[in-house]
Design a protein around this motif. Sequence first.
Motif, mmCIF file in Angstrom:
data_model
loop_
_atom_site.group_PDB
_atom_site.id
_atom_site.type_symbol
_atom_site.label_atom_id
_atom_site.label_comp_id
_atom_site.label_asym_id
_atom_site.label_seq_id
_atom_site.Cartn_x
_atom_site.Cartn_y
_atom_site.Cartn_z
ATOM 1 N N ALA A 61 49.935 68.659 31.819
ATOM 2 C CA ALA A 61 49.826 67.264 32.217
ATOM 3 C C ALA A 61 49.056 66.512 31.136
ATOM 4 O O ALA A 61 48.163 67.082 30.491
ATOM 5 C CB ALA A 61 49.094 67.158 33.553
ATOM 6 N N ASP A 62 49.388 65.268 30.948
ATOM 7 C CA ASP A 62 48.709 64.487 29.909
ATOM 8 C C ASP A 62 47.204 64.428 30.136
ATOM 9 O O ASP A 62 46.423 64.393 29.187
ATOM 10 C CB ASP A 62 49.274 63.060 29.883
ATOM 11 N N SER A 63 46.793 64.444 31.388
ATOM 12 C CA SER A 63 45.373 64.301 31.711
ATOM 13 C C SER A 63 44.533 65.500 31.282
ATOM 14 O O SER A 63 43.300 65.399 31.194
ATOM 15 C CB SER A 63 45.198 64.075 33.216
ATOM 16 N N VAL A 64 45.171 66.638 31.031
ATOM 17 C CA VAL A 64 44.413 67.840 30.666
ATOM 18 C C VAL A 64 44.755 68.346 29.273
ATOM 19 O O VAL A 64 44.115 69.288 28.784
ATOM 20 C CB VAL A 64 44.623 68.976 31.688
ATOM 21 N N LYS A 65 45.743 67.735 28.646
ATOM 22 C CA LYS A 65 46.177 68.199 27.329
ATOM 23 C C LYS A 65 45.020 68.137 26.344
ATOM 24 O O LYS A 65 44.305 67.151 26.265
ATOM 25 C CB LYS A 65 47.342 67.331 26.854
ATOM 26 N N GLY A 66 44.839 69.234 25.599
ATOM 27 C CA GLY A 66 43.738 69.306 24.639
ATOM 28 C C GLY A 66 42.447 69.829 25.222
ATOM 29 O O GLY A 66 41.517 70.161 24.487
ATOM 30 N N ARG A 67 42.359 69.901 26.550
ATOM 31 C CA ARG A 67 41.142 70.420 27.198
ATOM 32 C C ARG A 67 41.410 71.722 27.952
ATOM 33 O O ARG A 67 40.534 72.587 28.023
ATOM 34 C CB ARG A 67 40.591 69.383 28.182
ATOM 35 N N PHE A 68 42.577 71.853 28.531
ATOM 36 C CA PHE A 68 42.934 73.044 29.306
ATOM 37 C C PHE A 68 43.941 73.890 28.538
ATOM 38 O O PHE A 68 44.795 73.360 27.821
ATOM 39 C CB PHE A 68 43.557 72.651 30.644
ATOM 40 N N THR A 69 43.866 75.203 28.731
ATOM 41 C CA THR A 69 44.816 76.121 28.119
ATOM 42 C C THR A 69 45.278 77.136 29.156
ATOM 43 O O THR A 69 44.450 77.809 29.782
ATOM 44 C CB THR A 69 44.189 76.861 26.930
ATOM 45 N N ILE A 70 46.582 77.232 29.324
ATOM 46 C CA ILE A 70 47.144 78.246 30.206
ATOM 47 C C ILE A 70 47.581 79.436 29.370
ATOM 48 O O ILE A 70 48.095 79.273 28.263
ATOM 49 C CB ILE A 70 48.324 77.682 31.035
ATOM 50 N N SER A 71 47.336 80.618 29.897
ATOM 51 C CA SER A 71 47.778 81.832 29.217
ATOM 52 C C SER A 71 48.101 82.873 30.284
ATOM 53 O O SER A 71 47.722 82.719 31.447
ATOM 54 C CB SER A 71 46.701 82.354 28.255
ATOM 55 N N ARG A 72 48.802 83.907 29.862
ATOM 56 C CA ARG A 72 49.137 84.948 30.822
ATOM 57 C C ARG A 72 49.118 86.295 30.139
ATOM 58 O O ARG A 72 49.364 86.404 28.941
ATOM 59 C CB ARG A 72 50.506 84.681 31.450
ATOM 60 N N ASP A 73 48.837 87.317 30.930
ATOM 61 C CA ASP A 73 48.866 88.692 30.464
ATOM 62 C C ASP A 73 49.837 89.415 31.391
ATOM 63 O O ASP A 73 49.468 89.794 32.511
ATOM 64 C CB ASP A 73 47.459 89.305 30.521
ATOM 65 N N ASN A 74 51.049 89.603 30.948
ATOM 66 C CA ASN A 74 52.066 90.212 31.812
ATOM 67 C C ASN A 74 51.757 91.676 32.116
ATOM 68 O O ASN A 74 52.188 92.199 33.140
ATOM 69 C CB ASN A 74 53.440 90.066 31.181
#
Length: 122
Positions: A61-74
Amino acid sequence: QVQLVESGGGLVQAGGSLRLSCAASARAFSSYTMGWFRQAPGKEREFVAASGRSGGITYYADSVKGRFTISRDNAKNTVYLQMNNLKPEDTAVYYCAASLLVGVRPELYRTWGQGTQVTVSS
């Protein structure tokens, strides 16, 4: 049927960081698009971030871009949301969700966790 359990929420001061985790019980975790959504009191649930099946494609979302990072470990059946430079307006219940489709609309996600509270004080 995948089950999701979020953790990592809490109270933090503005400018601080938190990392949310979402553990999934699913043999085919890597088949799911994983998303994070949030809902503040009196507001509709809104999209925050999503990760494609391999983690190579992400959406924010634009409101979190640059501050939040999503990642996953399958290998661990887990998706994360690293939240930095938190603001009071980030205060909400955060939910992770799983979808067999690709997208950011909540209605695409059939399975949801119970949510974890994030409170950011000013």
